[in-house]
Design an enzyme around this catalytic site. Sequence first.
Site, short mmCIF file in Angstrom:
data_model
loop_
_atom_site.label_atom_id
_atom_site.label_comp_id
_atom_site.label_asym_id
_atom_site.label_seq_id
_atom_site.Cartn_x
_atom_site.Cartn_y
_atom_site.Cartn_z
N ARG A 54 0.86 -1.18 0.00
CA ARG A 54 0.00 0.00 0.00
C ARG A 54 0.89 1.23 0.00
O ARG A 54 2.12 1.12 0.11
CB ARG A 54 -1.03 -0.01 1.13
N GLY A 55 0.26 2.41 -0.09
CA GLY A 55 1.03 3.65 -0.22
C GLY A 55 1.15 3.96 -1.72
O GLY A 55 1.46 3.06 -2.52
N ALA A 56 0.89 5.23 -2.07
CA ALA A 56 0.76 5.58 -3.49
C ALA A 56 1.96 5.19 -4.35
O ALA A 56 1.80 4.49 -5.36
CB ALA A 56 0.45 7.07 -3.60
N ARG A 95 -7.34 0.14 -7.17
CA ARG A 95 -7.61 1.18 -6.18
C ARG A 95 -7.73 2.50 -6.94
O ARG A 95 -6.85 2.83 -7.74
CB ARG A 95 -6.49 1.27 -5.12
N GLN A 208 -2.40 2.39 9.95
CA GLN A 208 -1.08 2.43 9.29
C GLN A 208 -0.08 3.23 10.12
O GLN A 208 1.12 2.97 10.04
CB GLN A 208 -1.19 3.06 7.89
N ASP A 249 -1.86 11.09 -2.08
CA ASP A 249 -2.18 10.04 -3.06
C ASP A 249 -2.49 10.62 -4.43
O ASP A 249 -2.45 9.92 -5.44
CB ASP A 249 -3.37 9.20 -2.57
N LYS A 260 -4.86 10.10 3.10
CA LYS A 260 -5.60 9.23 4.02
C LYS A 260 -6.69 9.99 4.79
O LYS A 260 -6.48 11.12 5.24
CB LYS A 260 -4.60 8.61 5.00
O1 MRU Z 1 -4.55 3.32 2.07
P1 MRU Z 1 -3.06 3.50 2.04
O2 MRU Z 1 -2.37 2.91 3.22
O3 MRU Z 1 -2.47 3.07 0.73
O4 MRU Z 1 -2.88 5.07 2.13
C1 MRU Z 1 -1.61 5.63 2.11
C2 MRU Z 1 -1.59 7.10 2.30
O5 MRU Z 1 -2.59 7.74 2.47
C3 MRU Z 1 -0.24 7.75 2.21
O6 MRU Z 1 -0.20 8.90 3.00
C4 MRU Z 1 0.02 8.14 0.75
O7 MRU Z 1 -0.13 7.03 -0.09
C5 MRU Z 1 1.33 8.74 0.56
S1 MRU Z 1 2.66 7.59 0.67
C6 MRU Z 1 4.07 8.45 0.34
#
Ligand code: MRU
Length: 369
Positions: A54-56, A95, A208, A249, A260
Site C-alpha cells: 500500500r502507499g501511493a 484502487r 497504518q 495520493d 488518508k
Molecule cells: O490506504 P493506504 O495505506 O495506501 O494510504 C496511504 C496514504 O494515504 C499515504 O499517505 C500516501 O499514499 C502517501 S505515501 C508516500
Amino acid sequence: MRVGNEDYQSIWTDSSDPHVVKVIDQRMLPFFFRTKELRSVDDVYEAIDNMTVRGAPLIGAAAAFGIYLATLEMTAATNVRDHIQNAARYLISCRPTAVNLSWAVNYSISKLSENMSPDSLQDQALKNAIEICEREKEYCRQIGVNGLKIIEDISEKKKGEPVNILTHCNAGWLATIDYGTVTAPVYRAHDKGIPLHIWVDETRPRNQGARLTAWELQQYGIPHTIITDNSGGHLMQKKVVDAVFVGSDRTTATGDVANKIGTYLKALAARDNEIPFYALFPSSTFDFSVRKGIDEIEIEERDPEEVIYVSGLDDGEIRQVRICPEGTKALNHAFDITPARLITGLITEKGICGAGEKEIKKMFPNKFK
Ligand code: MRU
C-alpha cells in the site's frame, strides 16, 4: 532501509529467479516481518487489493511489476496488445484514488510495442518497473534534502529543543520504495543530530500510523509517540506540534491534496493554530488533469468490516475483534481532500512551493499546456 542486519526496499525481484517479484507483507507488521512472492498479474492485483502493499508510490511500482509479470504470461497464441491492455485496465481498477497506480502502468505500457519479440517485451517491461523504482527512490531522497530545510529552520528557532512533527498514516519507506516522503527529511534530520519527536496518528481504521510508521521510526531510533486520531487538535492548541507533515495520493494542478482519511481535519486544526502544514510527495503523485479535488477525485470506499473490526496481536497471533454492536452499519472512506488553501507548502523532489496553481506551474512548467 535496514531491518535487523539487512538492507531492504519495499519491492524487489528475487535474485535467484527474476520471474518472481518480492514484497514485504505489510498486513503482518509490526508483529511479523514476512516477505511474499508475486508471480502473476493476479498476485499483484490481490496484493494491492488486500493491502499487502500500500502507499501511493509503492502501488504504482507494484503495478509496473504487474505489467512485467503479464509479459511473462504470454504464449505464442497471445494477442500482445489485448493482453497488455487488459492487464493494465485490471491493475488500474484495483484502487481508484492514488494516481501513481495509473501513472506507473501507463508509463510502462507506453514503452512497450506489440512489434517487440516476447523476450524484448519482457526485458523492456522489467526495465520499466526497475526504472520507476529507481526514479521514485531518487525523488524521495531529494524530498529528504528539500524537507530538511524546514526542520532545520524550526530547530534553529527552537534553539535545538526537539522539533515536534505530527504525521498521519504511513508515508514512510514502506509506502514508497525507500526513504519515504514524510520520513525522508525526518531520517535526514536525525542523521544530522537534530533532536526530533514525531506524533504518530494511529490512523483508523487500518492503523497504518500505529502499525507501520511507529515500526519504521522505532527501527531508525527516532523518538515518537502514537496518538489517537482525535488528539492532534488538542496537541496543537497546547503548542506541542511545530509542523504537520503528510503524504499525498493525488495532488491536483491547483494544489488540493487527496490523502488518508482524516488528513483534512489535521489541516483545519493546523490552520486554526497557525501551525505549518506540508504535503510531501514525488511529482508522480500530481494529476495535472484535475483542478478541484473534492469534485473530481474518486475517493475509495473500502469494506465496512475494516471499521467494525480492529486487528492486533493476541497470544502470538493476529486476531480481529468486533468493536460495535452486531449488525451496526459502518462507512469507510479511505481518503479525503485537503484544499490547497489550508496547505503551507508542497515538498517534492524539485523543491518547496506554495499550494497554488501559479506556484506549481512555476515549478513544473512542462506539465501545463
Ligand atoms: O490506504 P493506504 O495505506 O495506501 O494510504 C496511504 C496514504 O494515504 C499515504 O499517505 C500516501 O499514499 C502517501 S505515501 C508516500
